[in-house]
Design an enzyme around this catalytic site. Structure first.
Site, PDB file in Angstrom:
ATOM      1  N   GLU A  26       6.792  22.288 119.572  1.00  0.00           N
ATOM      2  CA  GLU A  26       5.773  22.767 120.514  1.00  0.00           C
ATOM      3  C   GLU A  26       4.890  23.793 119.824  1.00  0.00           C
ATOM      4  O   GLU A  26       5.412  24.694 119.164  1.00  0.00           O
ATOM      5  CB  GLU A  26       6.451  23.437 121.720  1.00  0.00           C
ATOM      6  CG  GLU A  26       7.372  22.522 122.489  1.00  0.00           C
ATOM      7  CD  GLU A  26       8.260  23.285 123.469  1.00  0.00           C
ATOM      8  OE1 GLU A  26       8.112  24.517 123.614  1.00  0.00           O
ATOM      9  OE2 GLU A  26       9.112  22.629 124.085  1.00  0.00           O
TER      10      GLU A  26
ATOM     11  N   ASP B 258       0.070  43.239 113.284  1.00  0.00           N
ATOM     12  CA  ASP B 258       1.368  42.576 113.358  1.00  0.00           C
ATOM     13  C   ASP B 258       2.054  42.555 111.997  1.00  0.00           C
ATOM     14  O   ASP B 258       3.269  42.699 111.905  1.00  0.00           O
ATOM     15  CB  ASP B 258       1.215  41.147 113.882  1.00  0.00           C
ATOM     16  CG  ASP B 258       0.954  41.135 115.382  1.00  0.00           C
ATOM     17  OD1 ASP B 258       0.874  42.229 115.974  1.00  0.00           O
ATOM     18  OD2 ASP B 258       0.835  40.039 115.944  1.00  0.00           O
ATOM     19  N   ALA B 259       1.250  42.393 110.946  1.00  0.00           N
ATOM     20  CA  ALA B 259       1.841  42.361 109.604  1.00  0.00           C
ATOM     21  C   ALA B 259       2.500  43.702 109.274  1.00  0.00           C
ATOM     22  O   ALA B 259       3.606  43.750 108.717  1.00  0.00           O
ATOM     23  CB  ALA B 259       0.772  42.018 108.572  1.00  0.00           C
TER      24      ALA B 259
ATOM     25  N   LYS C 182       3.078  27.024 119.022  1.00  0.00           N
ATOM     26  CA  LYS C 182       3.413  28.384 119.473  1.00  0.00           C
ATOM     27  C   LYS C 182       2.132  29.143 119.776  1.00  0.00           C
ATOM     28  O   LYS C 182       1.435  29.605 118.868  1.00  0.00           O
ATOM     29  CB  LYS C 182       4.233  29.121 118.416  1.00  0.00           C
ATOM     30  CG  LYS C 182       4.676  30.507 118.872  1.00  0.00           C
ATOM     31  CD  LYS C 182       5.692  31.090 117.913  1.00  0.00           C
ATOM     32  CE  LYS C 182       6.253  32.412 118.414  1.00  0.00           C
ATOM     33  NZ  LYS C 182       5.268  33.488 118.476  1.00  0.00           N
TER      34      LYS C 182
ATOM     35  N   LYS D 246       6.278  29.803 111.390  1.00  0.00           N
ATOM     36  CA  LYS D 246       4.968  30.454 111.465  1.00  0.00           C
ATOM     37  C   LYS D 246       4.038  29.920 110.380  1.00  0.00           C
ATOM     38  O   LYS D 246       4.486  29.600 109.278  1.00  0.00           O
ATOM     39  CB  LYS D 246       5.117  31.972 111.266  1.00  0.00           C
ATOM     40  CG  LYS D 246       5.899  32.664 112.375  1.00  0.00           C
ATOM     41  CD  LYS D 246       4.992  33.149 113.477  1.00  0.00           C
ATOM     42  CE  LYS D 246       5.727  33.924 114.544  1.00  0.00           C
ATOM     43  NZ  LYS D 246       5.632  35.362 114.385  1.00  0.00           N
TER      44      LYS D 246
ATOM     45  N   CYS E 284     -31.361  53.800 113.432  1.00  0.00           N
ATOM     46  CA  CYS E 284     -31.100  52.477 113.981  1.00  0.00           C
ATOM     47  C   CYS E 284     -31.975  51.469 113.230  1.00  0.00           C
ATOM     48  O   CYS E 284     -33.182  51.680 113.100  1.00  0.00           O
ATOM     49  CB  CYS E 284     -31.445  52.465 115.465  1.00  0.00           C
ATOM     50  SG  CYS E 284     -31.483  50.826 116.193  1.00  0.00           S
TER      51      CYS E 284
ATOM     52  N   ASP F 105       0.088  32.258 121.116  1.00  0.00           N
ATOM     53  CA  ASP F 105       0.362  33.685 121.147  1.00  0.00           C
ATOM     54  C   ASP F 105      -0.125  34.273 122.466  1.00  0.00           C
ATOM     55  O   ASP F 105      -1.225  34.802 122.560  1.00  0.00           O
ATOM     56  CB  ASP F 105      -0.318  34.355 119.952  1.00  0.00           C
ATOM     57  CG  ASP F 105       0.513  35.510 119.452  1.00  0.00           C
ATOM     58  OD1 ASP F 105       1.649  35.669 119.927  1.00  0.00           O
ATOM     59  OD2 ASP F 105       0.027  36.243 118.581  1.00  0.00           O
TER      60      ASP F 105
ATOM     61  N   CYS G 210     -27.095  54.271 118.182  1.00  0.00           N
ATOM     62  CA  CYS G 210     -28.535  54.475 118.250  1.00  0.00           C
ATOM     63  C   CYS G 210     -28.818  55.347 119.462  1.00  0.00           C
ATOM     64  O   CYS G 210     -28.298  55.132 120.539  1.00  0.00           O
ATOM     65  CB  CYS G 210     -29.219  53.125 118.399  1.00  0.00           C
ATOM     66  SG  CYS G 210     -30.914  53.260 118.958  1.00  0.00           S
TER      67      CYS G 210
ATOM     68  N   CYS H 239     -34.793  50.059 115.944  1.00  0.00           N
ATOM     69  CA  CYS H 239     -35.862  50.858 116.553  1.00  0.00           C
ATOM     70  C   CYS H 239     -36.138  52.153 115.788  1.00  0.00           C
ATOM     71  O   CYS H 239     -37.035  52.905 116.139  1.00  0.00           O
ATOM     72  CB  CYS H 239     -35.542  51.172 118.002  1.00  0.00           C
ATOM     73  SG  CYS H 239     -34.281  52.434 118.187  1.00  0.00           S
TER      74      CYS H 239
ATOM     75  N   TYR I  51       7.354  25.623 129.303  1.00  0.00           N
ATOM     76  CA  TYR I  51       8.070  25.053 128.160  1.00  0.00           C
ATOM     77  C   TYR I  51       9.575  25.262 128.159  1.00  0.00           C
ATOM     78  O   TYR I  51      10.244  24.857 127.209  1.00  0.00           O
ATOM     79  CB  TYR I  51       7.497  25.558 126.840  1.00  0.00           C
ATOM     80  CG  TYR I  51       7.418  27.064 126.685  1.00  0.00           C
ATOM     81  CD1 TYR I  51       8.541  27.870 126.830  1.00  0.00           C
ATOM     82  CD2 TYR I  51       6.205  27.679 126.371  1.00  0.00           C
ATOM     83  CE1 TYR I  51       8.462  29.242 126.681  1.00  0.00           C
ATOM     84  CE2 TYR I  51       6.107  29.054 126.227  1.00  0.00           C
ATOM     85  CZ  TYR I  51       7.235  29.826 126.383  1.00  0.00           C
ATOM     86  OH  TYR I  51       7.157  31.180 126.242  1.00  0.00           O
TER      87      TYR I  51
ATOM     88  N   CYS J  18     -34.952  51.113 122.468  1.00  0.00           N
ATOM     89  CA  CYS J  18     -34.406  50.243 121.438  1.00  0.00           C
ATOM     90  C   CYS J  18     -34.354  48.803 121.940  1.00  0.00           C
ATOM     91  O   CYS J  18     -33.686  48.512 122.928  1.00  0.00           O
ATOM     92  CB  CYS J  18     -33.000  50.715 121.076  1.00  0.00           C
ATOM     93  SG  CYS J  18     -32.259  49.739 119.768  1.00  0.00           S
TER      94      CYS J  18
ATOM     95  N   TYR K  14       3.617  45.835 111.468  1.00  0.00           N
ATOM     96  CA  TYR K  14       4.785  45.943 112.333  1.00  0.00           C
ATOM     97  C   TYR K  14       5.947  45.120 111.758  1.00  0.00           C
ATOM     98  O   TYR K  14       7.081  45.606 111.664  1.00  0.00           O
ATOM     99  CB  TYR K  14       4.424  45.452 113.742  1.00  0.00           C
ATOM    100  CG  TYR K  14       5.610  45.352 114.671  1.00  0.00           C
ATOM    101  CD1 TYR K  14       6.039  46.449 115.409  1.00  0.00           C
ATOM    102  CD2 TYR K  14       6.306  44.148 114.797  1.00  0.00           C
ATOM    103  CE1 TYR K  14       7.136  46.355 116.243  1.00  0.00           C
ATOM    104  CE2 TYR K  14       7.407  44.047 115.636  1.00  0.00           C
ATOM    105  CZ  TYR K  14       7.817  45.152 116.360  1.00  0.00           C
ATOM    106  OH  TYR K  14       8.896  45.054 117.180  1.00  0.00           O
ATOM    107  N   ASP K  15       5.630  43.892 111.359  1.00  0.00           N
ATOM    108  CA  ASP K  15       6.677  43.024 110.814  1.00  0.00           C
ATOM    109  C   ASP K  15       7.312  43.645 109.569  1.00  0.00           C
ATOM    110  O   ASP K  15       8.513  43.473 109.324  1.00  0.00           O
ATOM    111  CB  ASP K  15       6.107  41.631 110.488  1.00  0.00           C
ATOM    112  CG  ASP K  15       5.710  40.871 111.749  1.00  0.00           C
ATOM    113  OD1 ASP K  15       6.141  41.283 112.845  1.00  0.00           O
ATOM    114  OD2 ASP K  15       4.949  39.886 111.646  1.00  0.00           O
TER     115      ASP K  15
END
Ligand SMILES: NC(=O)c1ccc[n+]([C@@H]2O[C@H](COP(=O)([O-])OP(=O)(O)OC[C@H]3O[C@@H](n4cnc5c(N)ncnc54)[C@H](O)[C@@H]3O)[C@@H](O)[C@H]2O)c1
Ligand SMILES: [Zn+2]
Length: 700
Positions: free
Chosen positions: A121, A38-39, A123, A325, A419, A125, A437, A422, A237, A443, A41-42
């Site tokens: 209210e 989102d960051a 928010k 926000k 792995c 998500d 693995c 195992c 809401y 395993c 995108y923003d």
């Protein structure tokens, strides 16, 4: 910097941003599978806005600053909202909030004495929906879509427990009600893990990045039964179009919603004036970590509805409401180690172990690193000081490394080739970002999951061996591998002593539990080869592929032998495997990796000592044209290998020989056939073309 852009450059960049943002909107809103955070995108949206502010003449008709969400997906019927459903402008601090309130005062021409009451209210998500009620009955429900037209998800919404199908008490003739559909944190995590496990086992599913995508994906299902199986919640809401006025304030309106039977977030609160927002914001910030659901801020809505009407909208958001926000919660700490966790399906996931640090009220010791590519991309090293973040997501992430603080002895991460549990080979295939693995059958990290799969209905179908019982038998150390199931009879007495397993039970069905279970196990000592192969739980070998393999190789010993030989790259057997229609090289690799682990082979042979896989038979072998006949293949077949063709003929009851004689019933003549075809004609033996052979043999 937009400051240095020429007009032509700005136009070009706006065009590119419009296309990019539209693509991310589509991924996010329609496919519920964002590619960027989102960051990120923003940041694109902000960049777009900055350039537009500088070049207002260049604002495009399709500008992201004028759009909401994305157009409704074709999969759903379209539903027009009675009033548009918009987005919200954001503020990030007290000054910006004060500016928002001041704008309202200016717009309405209010004096300083006039108080501005708000309703605050949390928010959540999730995704917003619009519900139409006529004569108090729920008629239609839709997603936001592009704000004007949404997707009709009425059937899905009907499955939500929180959604009243009838409004209680007096109500307008016709009214639109809006709210947020969401998943609680715990439900989201469980769902995400389950999806991840499905993905690991080769299913094509989307692993949701955050609760919002998960909620949206769950609601936007073609099959409402799937929606019903997800624990979606709903808080109401807001109101859309209504046939008559309902209330004079937003706060009174929320009360009406409750009267009608909706859940309204109990944390919603009326604030006497704009100055109370800061304290409310701080209080929610403190409560945030302890809430059952994720919130990314608080929505403040002007209480007086007549004022809301006068203020109206600008662009894509109302003037009378704003989302304040929370800042992304960050903290700095030291990375002590990168440990590898092995998932129930064999995926190796790196996890950062850090010096404990408080991030937004939660003490964090671990952060996910997703996969080794991500570690490389962020250049995270052991000993580094890292910046951690809890943003919209519940799970903290490492944002970046503080390079100035990197000690000289910081250790780059070296992917494991084994792995850690195992010690089987751990491999990455093709463009898969996940390392896995290969010790599927042995395993311990994967054992319970494999056993559950092994006994499941479509695999070995052992009745009475459900998940709980498998876990119990595993915990009691009676079960470690599939073959152990067939040795349980030796422990019958011990099992009968367990609570609810017989000896102490009064209920007749419990008293017979152990004998019934053992009988169900005995009944599966012979199973069709395809079920046996499927039951092994080899990655990418689902029912369909197991069937293809069984049909092609016919018998277990033959299949086993060919798979072992196919371990050699370039071998005839490897080619053969890869060329089976529907299998292909990628699946061939999975099979070969399974057989390349000697302990898998040992477990397989152990199992084959207990269970006899039955040879694959074609449909109706007895009544096939080839039953009891002697057949010869000659020349090159184009649609299958000679081996496969011979196997099919045998399966249909034919006897396959090498040379043509008077006893031969059919000669199947491929391309470039030589003397055998001539001999057949000479002896008057029936010949078949490849196509005739396929059709008479009933091959697709
Ligand atoms: N990562 C990506 O590719 C990508 C793409 C598109 C959008 N996004 C993200 O989506 C967000 C933008 O989406 P948006 O336009 O829906 O804006 P938004 O989510 O910031 O705000 C509007 C939404 O808030 C929600 N909401 C929750 N509680 C509410 C309440 N009490 N009253 C009113 N609304 C409430 C509603 O769903 C409403 O639609 C941004 O955070 C952006 O980063 C990300
Ligand atoms: Zn392992």
């Amino acid at each position: 910097m937009s400051g240095t852009l020429s007009e032509a450059e700005a136009a070009a960049e706006l065009e590119r941003l419009a296309a990019d943002i539209a693509r991310h909107d589509d991924l996010y809103h329609r496919q519920d599978a964002p590619e960027i955070s989102d960051a990120e995108y923003d940041a694109l949206v902000r960049r777009n806005r900055e350039i537009e502010a500088q070049f207002p003449d260049l604002i495009r008709p399709d500008s992201p600053s004028r759009r909401v969400g994305a157009t409704a997906a074709e999969t759903f019927a379209k539903s027009q909202h009675g009033e548009p459903m918009l987005s919200l402008d954001n503020v990030f601090g007290p000054e910006e909030f004060a500016e928002f309130a001041a704008r309202i005062r200016r717009f309405l021409g209010l004096s300083a004495e006039e108080t501005l009451a708000f309703v605050a209210e949390p928010k959540i998500d999730g995704l917003s929906i619009n519900l139409l009620y006529e004569k108090g009955r729920f008629i239609r429900g839709a997603t936001r879509g592009d704000g004007l037209v949404g997707e009709d998800v009425t059937a899905n919404l009907r499955t939500l427990k929180d959604l009243p199908l009838r409004l209680k008490g007096p109500h307008p003739e016709r009214i639109e009600i809006r709210g947020e559909v969401f998943l609680e944190k715990a439900d989201f995590l469980a769902f995400r893990d389950a999806q991840q496990a499905l993905l690991d086992s080769g299913k094509r599913v989307v692993v949701p990045a955050n609760p919002r995508n998960a909620a949206a994906g769950s609601l936007r299902q073609k099959d409402a039964a799937i929606t019903a199986s997800r624990p979606l919640k709903l808080f109401a809401y807001a109101m859309g179009a209504a046939s008559e006025p309902v209330a004079e304030t937003h706060h009174a309106w929320l009360k009406r919603l409750e009267d009608w039977g909706f859940d309204v977030n109990p944390l919603s609160k009326k604030l006497p004036d704009e100055h109370a927002a800061e304290a409310f914001q701080a209080a929610m910030g403190e409560q945030r970590a302890g809430l059952a659901y994720d919130i990314d801020g608080v929505v403040y809505k002007l209480d007086r509805i007549d004022w809301q009407r006068r203020l109206g909208f600008v662009g894509r958001a109302p003037r009378w409401a704003v989302a304040w926000k929370f800042p992304a919660e960050q903290a700095t700490t030291k990375l002590i180690a990168i440990e590898i966790q092995v998932g129930r399906t064999g995926a190796l996931t790196p996890r950062a172990v850090m010096e404990p640090v408080n991030v937004g009220g939660v003490v964090v010791r671990h952060a996910t690193l997703h996969n080794e590519d991500e570690i490389a991309r962020k250049d995270v090293r052991i000993g580094d000081t890292v910046i951690l973040q809890r943003a919209g997501d519940v799970i903290p992430q490492i944002v970046s490394v503080v390079l100035e603080k990197r000690p000289a002895d910081a250790q780059p991460f070296v992917p494991l080739t084994e792995c850690p549990i195992c010690h089987s080979h751990a491999v990455r295939d093709g463009d898969d970002v996940v390392r896995r693995c290969t010790g599927g059958l042995i395993c311990p990290a994967q054992t319970v999951e494999r056993l559950k799969h092994f006994v499941s209905r479509r695999a070995m179908d052992i009745e009475g061996l459900g998940e709980e019982n498998i876990q119990r038998l595993y915990d009691e150390e009676l079960l470690r591998s599939p073959a152990d199931i067939f040795r349980l009879a030796a422990h019958a007495e011990r099992m009968r002593q367990w609570e609810g397993w017989g000896a102490k039970s009064k209920k007749p069905e419990e008293a017979k539990k152990v004998p019934n279970l053992l009988a169900a196990i005995e009944a599966r000592r012979r199973v069709p080869l395809e079920r046996f192969i499927f039951a092994l739980g080899i990655r990418r070998i689902g029912e369909q592929n197991a069937k293809l393999l069984a049909r092609h190789y016919v018998s277990f010993p033959h299949w086993r032998e060919k798979m072992i030989a196919a371990r050699v790259i370039g071998s005839e057997e490897r080619e053969e495997l890869g060329s089976i229609q529907g299998i292909g090289p990628a699946i061939a690799t999975e099979l070969v990796e399974f057989f390349a682990e000697p302990r898998n082979l040992a477990a397989l042979d152990d199992l084959a000592g207990q269970v006899t896989p039955e040879d694959a038979t074609g449909s109706g072998a007895a009544d096939s044209a080839f039953a009891g006949k002697t057949v010869v293949f000659t020349g090159t077949l184009t649609t299958m290998t000679r081996d496969e063709a011979e196997a099919v003929a045998e399966r249909l009851g034919a006897k396959v020989t090498k040379s043509v004689s008077k006893k031969t019933d059919f000669v199947i003549v491929g391309a470039d056939a030589g003397s055998k075809a001539a001999k057949a004609t000479e002896l008057g033996v029936a010949t078949l073309t490849e196509e005739e052979w396929r059709s008479q043999a009933g091959i697709d």
